[in-house]
Write an enzyme that holds these catalytic residues in place. Structure first.
Site, short mmCIF file in Angstrom:
data_model
loop_
_atom_site.label_atom_id
_atom_site.label_comp_id
_atom_site.label_asym_id
_atom_site.label_seq_id
_atom_site.Cartn_x
_atom_site.Cartn_y
_atom_site.Cartn_z
N GLU A 1 0.84 -1.20 0.00
CA GLU A 1 0.00 0.00 0.00
C GLU A 1 0.88 1.25 0.00
OE1 GLU A 1 -3.29 0.60 0.05
OE2 GLU A 1 -4.24 -1.34 0.53
N HIS B 1 -3.93 -3.18 -8.12
CA HIS B 1 -5.20 -3.60 -7.55
C HIS B 1 -6.31 -3.50 -8.60
CE1 HIS B 1 -8.05 -3.31 -3.80
NE2 HIS B 1 -8.09 -4.48 -4.39
N ASP C 1 -7.03 1.64 -8.22
CA ASP C 1 -5.76 2.02 -7.61
C ASP C 1 -4.67 1.04 -8.02
OD1 ASP C 1 -7.30 0.19 -5.76
OD2 ASP C 1 -5.44 0.24 -4.62
#
Length: 267
Positions: A138, A176, A186
């Site tokens: 992330e 993703h 994203d």
């Protein structure tokens, strides 16, 4: 005297929180690890439907799971601290192996060999359980601004190690949005996929696109690349978010077709 005692206790608790605000999630992590160790080490077998109970004879030929994909996300939150809080609360049911802050700080939240909950309902090619085969990264970014140079430098350093440690194929470093085209967008169009591809992390189309042959089947090619094409419009848009970032839509024009052909040929 009694009030003084309570004040000392309160100050101690406050200082403990400052030292490690994630001590409760750390404790829970260690507790879960111990539970999994016990489960994995259990040599008991379960009876079958025909009443037979398998006999246990241990093999010496095994190892831990091997991650084969890296999935890159942006957090869509406002700060690293907000993301860390989200990932350390059990009620959120979401996590990742790594979080990289805007200033380049890398936070590891889960051992690489364990299964994080980052992909959700997603697939890539014939793999319908991406979480079981991937490492989730992330990036601290709200989705509306460029990624910082420090952040991308740290990402490259992390990808370099992961690719080497687990022999992850070049084309298995994905977004993703690639694995969940109908749900996710994203990392955003600001993400520098072209720069990463130049370093060996993912593919990128040729500068001079070859014209796709008349018989070229776009939907079939997208499936071969890895996209779920049940919603073809979403698959096209996800492809363009990755490879044609100035035109993120579902328009299937000549440039899009030729770009799909270029990536298809690299598979």
């Amino acid at each position: 005297m009694k009030n003084y005692f309570y004040a000392i206790i309160a100050l101690f608790i406050l200082n403990s929180c400052k030292i490690n605000p994630y001590r409760l999630s750390d404790r829970s992590y260690k507790k879960q690890i111990k539970a999994y160790q016990k489960s994995i080490g259990n040599a008991d077998t379960k009876p079958l439907e025909n009443g037979q109970t398998p006999k246990w004879i241990s093999t010496v030929n095994f190892n831990l799971r091997k991650p084969n994909f890296v999935v890159i996300h942006h957090t869509a939150q406002d700060s690293l601290q907000q993301t860390l809080r989200t990932f350390t609360l059990s009620k959120t049911q979401v996590s990742a192996h790594y979080v990289i802050s805007d200033d380049g700080t890398v936070v590891q939240m889960l051992n690489d060999y364990l299964r994080a909950w980052h992909g959700g309902n997603a697939s890539w090619g014939k793999n319908t359980d991406i979480n079981s085969a991937s490492i989730g990264i992330e990036l601290d970014n709200n989705g509306f601004e460029p990624f910082s140079e420090a952040q991308i430098n740290s990402l490259v350093a992390l990808l370099t190690r992961l690719k080497k440690d687990y022999n992850i194929p070049t084309n298995n470093i994905i977004a993703h949005s690639d694995i969940a085209p109908s749900r996710k967008a994203d990392p955003s169009a600001f993400f520098p996929w072209k720069n990463l591809a130049a370093l060996g992390f993912g593919f990128w189309p040729e500068d001079q696109l070859e014209k796709a042959p008349d018989y070229f089947n776009v939907e079939q090619a997208l499936r071969i690349i890895g996209y779920n094409t049940q919603n073809l419009s979403s698959a096209i848009k996800a492809f363009k978010l990755h490879y044609i970032q100035t035109e993120v839509d579902d328009t299937l024009d000549e440039k899009t077709i030729n770009t799909i052909y270029s990536i298809y040929k690299k598979q």
